[in-house]
Enzyme design. Structure first.
Site, PDB file in Angstrom:
ATOM      1  N   LEU A 104      38.293  26.388  30.745  1.00 27.76           N
ATOM      2  CA  LEU A 104      38.217  24.994  30.271  1.00 27.76           C
ATOM      3  C   LEU A 104      39.617  24.384  30.279  1.00 27.76           C
ATOM      4  O   LEU A 104      40.600  25.081  30.046  1.00 27.76           O
ATOM      5  CB  LEU A 104      37.641  25.024  28.860  1.00 27.76           C
ATOM      6  CG  LEU A 104      37.652  23.799  27.959  1.00 27.76           C
ATOM      7  CD1 LEU A 104      36.484  23.875  26.976  1.00 27.76           C
ATOM      8  CD2 LEU A 104      38.955  23.637  27.171  1.00 27.76           C
ATOM      9  N   ASN A 105      39.687  23.069  30.550  1.00 27.70           N
ATOM     10  CA  ASN A 105      40.946  22.366  30.238  1.00 27.70           C
ATOM     11  C   ASN A 105      40.657  21.005  29.621  1.00 27.70           C
ATOM     12  O   ASN A 105      39.816  20.930  28.722  1.00 27.70           O
ATOM     13  CB  ASN A 105      41.930  22.373  31.417  1.00 27.70           C
ATOM     14  CG  ASN A 105      41.564  21.428  32.518  1.00 27.70           C
ATOM     15  OD1 ASN A 105      40.414  21.061  32.678  1.00 27.70           O
ATOM     16  ND2 ASN A 105      42.553  21.026  33.281  1.00 27.70           N
ATOM     17  N   ASP A 106      41.296  19.952  30.068  1.00 24.27           N
ATOM     18  CA  ASP A 106      41.352  18.691  29.333  1.00 24.27           C
ATOM     19  C   ASP A 106      39.987  18.147  28.876  1.00 24.27           C
ATOM     20  O   ASP A 106      39.044  18.120  29.672  1.00 24.27           O
ATOM     21  CB  ASP A 106      41.941  17.594  30.230  1.00 24.27           C
ATOM     22  CG  ASP A 106      43.203  18.011  30.944  1.00 24.27           C
ATOM     23  OD1 ASP A 106      43.669  19.139  30.738  1.00 24.27           O
ATOM     24  OD2 ASP A 106      43.723  17.198  31.718  1.00 24.27           O
ATOM     25  N   ARG A 226      47.983  10.489  38.412  1.00 24.34           N
ATOM     26  CA  ARG A 226      46.644  10.890  37.940  1.00 24.34           C
ATOM     27  C   ARG A 226      46.364  10.509  36.482  1.00 24.34           C
ATOM     28  O   ARG A 226      47.236  10.066  35.766  1.00 24.34           O
ATOM     29  CB  ARG A 226      46.463  12.395  38.115  1.00 24.34           C
ATOM     30  CG  ARG A 226      47.511  13.262  37.447  1.00 24.34           C
ATOM     31  CD  ARG A 226      47.209  14.746  37.675  1.00 24.34           C
ATOM     32  NE  ARG A 226      48.286  15.584  37.199  1.00 24.34           N
ATOM     33  CZ  ARG A 226      49.299  16.015  37.940  1.00 24.34           C
ATOM     34  NH1 ARG A 226      49.376  15.671  39.220  1.00 24.34           N
ATOM     35  NH2 ARG A 226      50.245  16.763  37.411  1.00 24.34           N
ATOM     36  N   ASP A 227      45.128  10.784  36.088  1.00 25.63           N
ATOM     37  CA  ASP A 227      44.640  10.734  34.703  1.00 25.63           C
ATOM     38  C   ASP A 227      44.526   9.309  34.165  1.00 25.63           C
ATOM     39  O   ASP A 227      45.163   8.948  33.157  1.00 25.63           O
ATOM     40  CB  ASP A 227      45.531  11.583  33.773  1.00 25.63           C
ATOM     41  CG  ASP A 227      45.734  12.992  34.279  1.00 25.63           C
ATOM     42  OD1 ASP A 227      44.891  13.462  35.060  1.00 25.63           O
ATOM     43  OD2 ASP A 227      46.744  13.635  33.906  1.00 25.63           O
ATOM     44  N   GLU A 287      51.574  13.605  32.038  1.00 28.71           N
ATOM     45  CA  GLU A 287      50.151  13.744  32.309  1.00 28.71           C
ATOM     46  C   GLU A 287      49.353  13.088  31.183  1.00 28.71           C
ATOM     47  O   GLU A 287      49.829  12.918  30.066  1.00 28.71           O
ATOM     48  CB  GLU A 287      49.770  15.233  32.408  1.00 28.71           C
ATOM     49  CG  GLU A 287      50.398  15.932  33.605  1.00 28.71           C
ATOM     50  CD  GLU A 287      49.851  17.332  33.847  1.00 28.71           C
ATOM     51  OE1 GLU A 287      49.533  17.641  35.000  1.00 28.71           O
ATOM     52  OE2 GLU A 287      49.761  18.109  32.880  1.00 28.71           O
TER      53      GLU A 287
HETATM   54  C1  FRU Z   1      46.435  18.349  32.507  1.00 22.63           C
HETATM   55  C2  FRU Z   1      46.026  18.230  33.954  1.00 22.63           C
HETATM   56  C3  FRU Z   1      45.837  16.789  34.351  1.00 22.63           C
HETATM   57  C4  FRU Z   1      44.871  16.891  35.484  1.00 22.63           C
HETATM   58  C5  FRU Z   1      43.982  18.008  35.022  1.00 22.63           C
HETATM   59  C6  FRU Z   1      43.425  18.826  36.142  1.00 22.63           C
HETATM   60  O1  FRU Z   1      46.073  19.539  31.943  1.00 22.63           O
HETATM   61  O2  FRU Z   1      46.952  18.867  34.795  1.00 22.63           O
HETATM   62  O3  FRU Z   1      47.019  16.128  34.690  1.00 22.63           O
HETATM   63  O4  FRU Z   1      44.143  15.731  35.689  1.00 22.63           O
HETATM   64  O5  FRU Z   1      44.755  18.817  34.182  1.00 22.63           O
HETATM   65  O6  FRU Z   1      42.394  19.631  35.705  1.00 22.63           O
END
Ligand code: FRU
Length: 554
Positions: A104-106, A226-227, A287
């Site tokens: 899992l991430n963001d 991004r983001d 980010e």
């Molecule tokens: C932050 C990040 C974001 C990117 C995402 C990719 O953790 O690196 O900048 O959109 O994770 O999963």
């Protein structure tokens, strides 16, 4: 040859792993290149990447590109449905959101839409690696009990084949609108392509991708772009993006790129901002930006990479904090006063949203980029999300408190009292999933320690250190994982310390003095390490400890 014929010659739908678009050239990545038959076998083939290159006589139409995307989407979903479910495991949280399997991430797209909260997060389900992230989806009526929904966005299309990267959501009339970054890597040198993409849903469950809304980089900006965060400003929409600017002398500087739109579809570039922060030198990339108002103050959250560390214990390049922001009538953004949002080991990429009743809510990733060596990997999963927090802005500072709906998880209240002076008190606990509240008078000398998740050999210490006037979180006696082992909060005024703490099998979220400081951390100790201890270098009296076991929120 038609796209359908090409797929057949490449071994069929299940052999197709990605379809990449370089101008009008089609590049198909195959799982098993030996399944190619004659028409495909005669096309140029890159063995290192397992990619076939096809130059169609006429450029493919959007529908033909979508045809490839649909095939890949179907096959990813089929593979997901065949994943063997792992058994409940000792480190898996009772009530925090964590994957059954994968990394899992963001948190993404956190939004209240048509009477429900929607929350997404990045996940690579097939291993504990940073790879091809899709967006998985949960809904909730109460911010505590989350219902998993079908995967919202898979890495199926030419514009997001190597990652449905992070983004935000907007609730607009009957549509749930998502704007996210599509991440694509081309060639052996893995050239990065970042576009800002749209997906919409009318039922809040099934999403239609509409492809890139922004497919060009602003002048001077590298593909680290991004983001998207979408923010309503006066009578129009603002999009903020994390961006990296390359200056004429090759220096890489972190910036925010700002776009505006009347309709969420057509975006006009307005410029790069961030030059007011630390004289324009504040890391090489930011980010996951956010922008929101709390108690009348406009704030932006950022995850800067490569800034100078504020503490000798903090040795990693990734940080997460907030700044004061102003956005004028011309959409010029100015940022000042960076502060860290969290003082633990594992807090990154937070997002906020507005609750139905107006509260500003935050959720973060309880994990860090590049850190994948954790004991939970042996159970098939990695990382979790934080609890949801309510944000307020008081005395020039952001406060975070656990969302009040979490009270529902409390079992019977337990109270432990202590009499007389002592240097050690032991509190046996039956589980590692509890909420605890207590208070410490600041030590006159030496140290006071709250020892958590303890079995004598393994534990994690929260230390009030009078000599150095700081609060320290020490996980050097927990099971090994990568990342730092000490975190600190300078405590120059030496005020007393009140604690509200959530422990959930392998995580600690410690709210200090009403949420003025928070320490969020993943801590792994063996299943029998449930004990708490109070330790002091000098005899002292202890305040009561109040605690509640917490039931499962899922
Ligand atoms: C932050 C990040 C974001 C990117 C995402 C990719 O953790 O690196 O900048 O959109 O994770 O999963």
């Amino acid at each position: 040859m038609t796209p359908e014929e090409l797929i057949t010659a490449c071994g069929g739908q299940d052999n197709l792993c990605r379809a990449l678009k370089v101008n009008d050239t089609v590049i198909l990545e195959l799982n098993d290149p030996s399944l190619r038959t004659a028409p495909a076998a005669s096309l140029p083939f890159n063995a290192a990447l397992s990619q076939v290159t096809w130059h169609p006589e006429t450029p493919l139409t959007p529908d033909q590109w979508q045809f490839f995307g649909q095939l890949i989407d179907d096959s990813i979903r089929r593979q997901l449905s065949q994943l063997k479910k792992t058994e409940p495991a000792q480190f898996r949280p009772q009530w925090h959101i964590a994957p059954v399997q994968g990394m899992l991430n963001d948190p993404n797209g956190f939004i209240f839409h048509q009477g429900k909260y929607h929350l997404f997060h990045g996940l690579y389900q097939f291993s504990g690696k940073h790879k091809d992230r899709c967006w998985v989806h949960y809904t909730s009526d109460d911010l505590v009990h989350w219902t998993p929904q079908p995967v919202a966005l898979c890495t199926a299309d030419w514009f997001d084949s190597h990652g449905v990267y992070s983004g935000h959501a907007v609730s607009q009339d009957n549509e749930l609108v998502i704007i996210y970054t599509g991440n694509v890597r081309i060639g052996e040198q893995r050239d990065r392509m970042s576009t800002q993409c749209l997906a919409t849903s009318t039922d809040g469950i099934h999403f239609t991708k509409h492809g890139p809304l922004i497919d060009e980089l602003p002048p001077g900006v590298t593909p680290h772009f991004r983001d998207p965060k979408i923010f309503r400003h006066r009578d129009h929409w603002i999009m903020l993006l994390g961006a990296q600017e390359e200056t004429a002398d090759g220096t890489l500087r972190a910036r925010l790129a700002l776009y505006r739109s009347e309709n969420l579809r057509d975006w006009q570039y307005c410029g790069l901002y961030g030059e007011t922060l630390n004289n324009g030198h504040f890391g090489y990339m930011w980010e996951c930006p956010d922008l929101f108002e709390a108690d009348g103050q406009l704030l932006s959250m950022l995850c800067p990479q490569g800034i100078e560390s504020h503490s000798p214990f903090y040795t990693i390049p990734h940080h997460c904090g907030y700044v004061k922001a102003t956005l004028d009538s011309e959409d010029h953004l100015s940022l000042s006063d960076f502060r860290h949002l969290d003082h633990g080991f594992d807090f990154y990429a937070p997002q906020t949203t507005q609750a139905a009743d107006g509260r500003r809510l935050l959720i973060g990733w309880m994990g860090m980029p590049d850190e994948t060596q954790r004991p939970s990997v042996h159970e098939g999963w990695l990382h979790q999300l934080t609890c949801i927090r309510e944000l307020t802005y008081q005395n020039n500072q952001l406060y975070q408190q656990p969302v009040r709906e979490l009270l529902q998880l409390r079992g019977t209240e337990q109270m432990v009292s202590f009499s007389g002076l002592s240097t050690r008190e032991v509190i046996p606990m039956t589980s590692k999933s509890f909420e605890l509240q207590t208070h410490f008078s600041w030590p006159q000398q030496g140290q006071k320690t709250l020892r958590l998740m303890d079995n004598g050999e393994y534990y994690c210490d929260l230390i009030l250190d009078a000599k150095n006037r700081r609060i320290v979180l020490d996980r050097s006696h927990a099971l090994p994982q990568d990342g730092d082992t000490l975190r600190d909060i300078p405590w120059p005024e030496q005020e007393d310390v009140s604690i509200q703490l959530f422990s959930d099998q392998s995580s600690l979220e410690i709210f200090i003095n009403g949420g003025r400081y928070v320490m969020t951390s993943c801590i792994f100790t063996p299943a029998n390490a449930c004990r708490l201890q109070l330790l002091s270098s000098h005899p002292c009296t202890w305040h009561d400890i109040q605690y509640w076991h917490l039931s499962s929120g899922k």
